[in-house]
Write a protein that holds these residues in place. Structure first.
Motif, PDB file in Angstrom:
ATOM      1  N   THR A 159     -48.825  11.907   9.465  1.00 48.80           N
ATOM      2  CA  THR A 159     -49.399  11.089   8.390  1.00 48.80           C
ATOM      3  C   THR A 159     -48.292  10.474   7.541  1.00 48.80           C
ATOM      4  O   THR A 159     -48.340   9.285   7.209  1.00 48.80           O
ATOM      5  N   GLY A 160     -47.286  11.288   7.186  1.00 44.58           N
ATOM      6  CA  GLY A 160     -46.170  10.776   6.396  1.00 44.58           C
ATOM      7  C   GLY A 160     -45.390   9.696   7.119  1.00 44.58           C
ATOM      8  O   GLY A 160     -45.010   8.685   6.526  1.00 44.58           O
ATOM      9  N   ALA A 161     -45.160   9.895   8.411  1.00 43.58           N
ATOM     10  CA  ALA A 161     -44.436   8.887   9.200  1.00 43.58           C
ATOM     11  C   ALA A 161     -45.234   7.595   9.287  1.00 43.58           C
ATOM     12  O   ALA A 161     -44.669   6.503   9.177  1.00 43.58           O
ATOM     13  N   MET A 162     -46.549   7.707   9.454  1.00 44.50           N
ATOM     14  CA  MET A 162     -47.396   6.520   9.531  1.00 44.50           C
ATOM     15  C   MET A 162     -47.375   5.755   8.202  1.00 44.50           C
ATOM     16  O   MET A 162     -47.203   4.538   8.177  1.00 44.50           O
ATOM     17  N   LEU A 163     -47.522   6.494   7.093  1.00 45.35           N
ATOM     18  CA  LEU A 163     -47.515   5.844   5.785  1.00 45.35           C
ATOM     19  C   LEU A 163     -46.151   5.236   5.474  1.00 45.35           C
ATOM     20  O   LEU A 163     -46.074   4.134   4.926  1.00 45.35           O
TER      21      LEU A 163
ATOM     22  N   LEU B  63     -45.580   1.354   4.402  1.00 40.95           N
ATOM     23  CA  LEU B  63     -45.247   1.061   3.013  1.00 40.95           C
ATOM     24  C   LEU B  63     -43.814   0.550   2.904  1.00 40.95           C
ATOM     25  O   LEU B  63     -42.941   0.939   3.663  1.00 40.95           O
ATOM     26  N   SER B  64     -43.587  -0.295   1.920  1.00 43.28           N
ATOM     27  CA  SER B  64     -42.237  -0.809   1.692  1.00 43.28           C
ATOM     28  C   SER B  64     -41.372   0.278   1.052  1.00 43.28           C
ATOM     29  O   SER B  64     -41.879   1.255   0.498  1.00 43.28           O
ATOM     30  N   SER B  65     -40.074   0.081   1.108  1.00 41.64           N
ATOM     31  CA  SER B  65     -39.145   1.033   0.498  1.00 41.64           C
ATOM     32  C   SER B  65     -39.373   1.135  -1.005  1.00 41.64           C
ATOM     33  O   SER B  65     -39.220   2.204  -1.593  1.00 41.64           O
ATOM     34  N   LYS B  66     -39.756   0.029  -1.608  1.00 40.65           N
ATOM     35  CA  LYS B  66     -40.005   0.015  -3.053  1.00 40.65           C
ATOM     36  C   LYS B  66     -41.177   0.937  -3.408  1.00 40.65           C
ATOM     37  O   LYS B  66     -41.100   1.716  -4.364  1.00 40.65           O
ATOM     38  N   ILE B  67     -42.245   0.883  -2.639  1.00 38.71           N
ATOM     39  CA  ILE B  67     -43.411   1.735  -2.897  1.00 38.71           C
ATOM     40  C   ILE B  67     -43.081   3.190  -2.593  1.00 38.71           C
ATOM     41  O   ILE B  67     -43.458   4.093  -3.347  1.00 38.71           O
TER      42      ILE B  67
END
Length: 118
Positions: free
Chosen positions: A81-85, A89-93
């Motif tokens: 889940t973390g890898a997918m998100l 998501l951008s580095s900023k988020i």
């Protein structure tokens, strides 16, 4: 460096990940996503060494291993889940999420510290 981070993490009552990521970003100028990967790899090998040291010294007899049936699937699910998100998501988020988590960890540590003395 790993021993120092482990010592600080133990004092704060947190895992070494937040400190690893912060130091990798601060000392080496690495982006948050890349620092997270390096932190996870560092923690993986550190914990693998600890597990092997326990196996060859005292053994696992003093531990309740029945909880592994819950921890292992949760870790796998969390990792995917973390890898997918992180991929979406951008580095900023991701950096904003990291900052929020750090603030929550600080608040939790302050609360636990005050609760110990009150």
């Amino acid at each position: 460096m790993e021993y120092f981070l482990g010592f600080i993490s133990t004092l704060l009552g947190i895992g070494g990940g937040p400190i690893n990521v912060a130091l990798l970003m601060l000392c080496f100028g690495i982006e948050v996503k890349e620092a997270t990967v390096y932190s996870i790899i560092t923690i993986f090998f550190s914990q693998l060494a600890k597990i092997l040291a326990i196996k060859f010294s005292t053994g696992y007899g003093m531990f309740d291993l029945s909880i592994l049936w819950f921890i292992i699937p949760a870790a796998i699910f969390g990792g995917f889940t973390g890898a997918m998100l992180s991929g979406k998501l951008s580095s900023k988020i991701v950096f904003k999420v990291y900052q929020v988590v750090l603030i929550l960890v600080i608040v939790l540590n302050v609360y636990n510290g005050l609760a110990a003395y009150i």
